[in-house]
Structure formats: C-alpha cells, structure tokens
Design an enzyme around this catalytic site. Structure first.
Site, PDB file in Angstrom:
ATOM      1  N   LYS A  15     -18.200  -3.980   2.246  1.00 54.45           N
ATOM      2  CA  LYS A  15     -17.759  -2.716   1.324  1.00 54.45           C
ATOM      3  C   LYS A  15     -16.660  -2.903   0.475  1.00 54.45           C
ATOM      4  CE  LYS A  15     -15.004   0.887   2.604  1.00 54.45           C
ATOM      5  NZ  LYS A  15     -13.981   1.918   4.391  1.00 54.45           N
ATOM      6  N   LYS A  29     -15.473  -6.510   3.845  1.00 60.77           N
ATOM      7  CA  LYS A  29     -14.746  -4.935   3.594  1.00 60.77           C
ATOM      8  C   LYS A  29     -13.532  -5.378   2.719  1.00 60.77           C
ATOM      9  CE  LYS A  29     -11.659  -0.833   4.303  1.00 60.77           C
ATOM     10  NZ  LYS A  29     -11.736  -0.117   5.807  1.00 60.77           N
TER      11      LYS A  29
HETATM   12  C1  PBG Z   1      -9.808   3.378   6.690  1.00 65.93           C
HETATM   13  C2  PBG Z   1     -11.410   3.185   5.172  1.00 65.93           C
HETATM   14  C3  PBG Z   1     -10.795   3.479   3.843  1.00 65.93           C
HETATM   15  C4  PBG Z   1     -12.889   4.126   4.148  1.00 65.93           C
HETATM   16  C5  PBG Z   1     -12.763   3.990   4.781  1.00 65.93           C
HETATM   17  N1  PBG Z   1     -12.110   3.800   6.256  1.00 65.93           N
HETATM   18  C6  PBG Z   1     -10.563   3.265   3.307  1.00 65.93           C
HETATM   19  C7  PBG Z   1      -9.034   2.924   3.339  1.00 65.93           C
HETATM   20  O1  PBG Z   1      -9.363   1.500   3.740  1.00 65.93           O
HETATM   21  O2  PBG Z   1      -7.960   2.402   2.423  1.00 65.93           O
HETATM   22  C8  PBG Z   1     -13.119   4.216   2.500  1.00 65.93           C
HETATM   23  C9  PBG Z   1     -14.179   5.168   2.210  1.00 65.93           C
HETATM   24  C10 PBG Z   1     -14.682   5.455   0.960  1.00 65.93           C
HETATM   25  O3  PBG Z   1     -13.604   5.244   0.096  1.00 65.93           O
HETATM   26  O4  PBG Z   1     -14.901   5.987   1.114  1.00 65.93           O
HETATM   27  N2  PBG Z   1     -10.266   2.881   7.495  1.00 65.93           N
END
Ligand code: PBG
Length: 333
Positions: free
Chosen positions: A257, A203
C-alpha cells in the site's frame, strides 16, 4: 522467466495475435474478475445517511443501515469482501483511544449488522488507532513519538473486539512492530482460530492517503507525519523483510500500500513469497482517476479497468479498491 527469442521479422509479427477481439481474448495473460475485489467503505453515525466525500468523487459515507444495503449490493455483484472504516464523532476521539475497543463502536455495530443481514460476504476491519486518536496517529503519542509496545497492547484489544463482533479478516494498518505475532497469539487464545490476518505489511508513508484522512475525519487532527512507523517510499528490500517477518508471525495474507506507484513491490512480493498478496489502490489514486474523469480529461471507466488489470498483472491476487462496485458492474456486463 527468461524471455524466449522470437523468430525474426517477418516470420514473427506480433500484430497477428492482436487482430481481433477473439485472438486477443485467447492470448490474454491476466484476468480481472469481481472475485478479486475488497471494497473499502466508510461508516458514520445516524440512520438513512449517505454523505458525499468531496475529495473522493462518487464515494460516500454511510450510516450502518445504508452500509448493510451496500453490503447486500456488493454480495449480489459477486464482491467477496467489504472493508470497514469508521468516521468517528470527534467527541469520541481521546488520548487513550478507548473507543477503539468499545464493543458498541461504529465499526463493530456495522460488522454485526452486515453479518446478520448478509452472512456470506466477508467483513474486513481495520486495526489502527487513528480514527479514535485525538492527534490522528495510528498509535499512542508520548513526547511527540508514536510508541510501539503500548500501542500493540491496545491494538490487541481493538482486534479482539472486532473478532467478537464477527469480523472475518482483520487488517492491521498501523505498522507497529510485533503486532502480527501479538494479534495472532491473542486471537488463538480467545478461540478465534479462524479469524484471518491480512497484514498491511509494506505500507508506505505516502501522500496518496490525503483524501482518506478527509473521509475518516483525521486530516484536521493529524499532527506531523507518519514517517517513524510507515515505510520510506525509497525502499524495496525493507518491504521484503517486513513481509517475511509478518508471515513468520502468523499473517495469512499480505498487502502492499499504496498500489499503482508500488507495483514493483507487488511483483517482488509475489515472486519472493508466493502467498496471497493484495494491493490497496488508495484514496489518492482513486481521486486522480475519478477527478480527472469528472473533468472529462480521461475516460474514467477505461482508466479504472486498466489500473485494476495492472495490479493483477503485477502478481496481486486481489485489490482493495473504491472502484469495486463500479468495476464489478462492468465486468458482470
Ligand atoms: C490509517 C489508514 C490509512 C489508510 C488506511 N488506513 C491512512 C494513513 O495511514 O494515514 C489509507 C487508505 C486510503 O488512502 O485509501 N490506519
């Protein structure tokens, strides 16, 4: 695979196989189906509430009763899983994030309600502290730093409360080190042997999460960035090492991601490990397509299907996408 030599023109004419829909169907290399989707949905308090999210045209926050309706609809469309993200009342956000493991929190209430009403749809839940954290971070902040090991202990409590509520797939999106091993051990120890872990293994610290932070109400709260725990977008070898590590600690499935800007990582992950691999087409990717379509700048339906097919072509077994119901309706004719 080495690309085989083609006969020289005119013996080889690639356009022969593109002439008609029938021939194109026959030679298509990848398929997209409703069974490939995990649908992320936003849950909020109340009853009968459906509230639009400005930065994600077409996406709404739903109260638990409406989430159940959505899950029923998703199941009827052939979508195998929904993924719950709670929009937590700001009054419940604290420094100790205790709401994260409250058996009665929004995510757990929604999980139980869905599993009661639509037991055959898989429920995926999110492990990370950001919806409950007063400062919007995925872990505890001490002296301006997101601390790892104390956060992992809290994530274990959060995941166990989700497993007790009936979650089928636990998705740690926090990027702390060692959490997969800790979660697996805790789940085994508590009798939740069959709860699966879909690790957000690779991620990235991405600008494409902006609309999501609006959707869960974390934008205002977030101080600073997430670069000390999420990955540098410039790295690819590191993603392979993270995936290898998470698999060795007991992850059943892995995720890359964001999605579209990271298709090279998806392909590399699938080729290297051959495990169930997912991409998250995140909020900013959704907003780019939906926002441009809303303005008439692109054909939204075509761009949606093309983007989803690209994930499959890149080796993904499935896609977390806000387009899931819209795409399923088209794919089902
Ligand atoms: C945070 C989380 C995020 C997303 C899913 N879980 C955002 C972040 O890491 O700030 C993003 C999902 C999206 O942008 O659709 N735990």
């Amino acid at each position: 695979m080495k690309t085989p030599l083609a006969a020289p023109f005119p013996a080889s004419r690639f356009r022969r196989l593109r002439q008609t829909p029938a021939l194109r169907d026959l030679v298509r290399e990848t398929t997209l189906s409703t069974g490939d989707f995990i649908w992320p949905v936003f849950v909020r308090d109340g009853t009968g509430v459906e509230e639009p999210i400005a930065s994600m045209p077409g996406v709404i926050r739903r109260s638990v009763d409406k989430i159940v309706e959505a899950a029923r609809e998703a199941h009827a469309l052939g979508i195998p899983a929904v993924c719950l993200f709670p929009y937590t009342d700001p009054a419940l956000k604290t420094e100790d994030c205790a709401e994260a493991w409250n058996p009665e929190n929004l995510s757990n209430r929604a999980t139980r309600a869905i599993k009661d009403a639509v037991p055959d749809i898989a429920v995926m839940t999110d492990v990370a502290l950001d919806p409950y954290n007063i400062n919007g971070h995925d872990g505890f902040v001490e002296d301006g730093y997101v601390v790892n090991d104390r956060t992992v202990e809290a994530l274990v409590k959060q995941a166990l409360s989700q497993a007790r509520a009936g979650s089928d797939i636990i998705g740690p999106s926090d990027m702390m080190d060692g959490r997969i091993g800790a979660l697996r051990q805790a789940l085994e120890g508590a009798g939740h042997q069959n709860v699966t872990l879909l690790s957000y293994a690779a991620k990235y610290a991405s600008a494409f999460y902006g609309p999501f932070r609006d959707a869960v109400g974390a934008s205002g709260a977030l101080k600073g960035d997430k670069k000390t725990y999420q990955m540098d977008p410039a790295n690819s070898d590191e993603a392979m090492r993270l995936i290898a590590r998470d698999l060795s600690e007991g992850a059943d499935m892995v995720m890359v991601k964001p999605g579209m800007p990271y298709l090279d990582i998806c392909r590399r992950a699938k080729d290297t490990f051959g495990v169930p691999t997912y991409a998250y087409q995140v909020s900013g990717e959704y907003a780019m397509i939906a926002g441009a379509a809303e303005r008439g700048w692109i054909d939204g339906e075509k761009a949606m299907l093309e983007s989803l097919t690209a994930f499959r072509r890149a080796g993904c077994d499935g896609i977390l996408t806000y387009f899931a119901p819209a795409a399923a309706r088209i794919l089902n004719g």
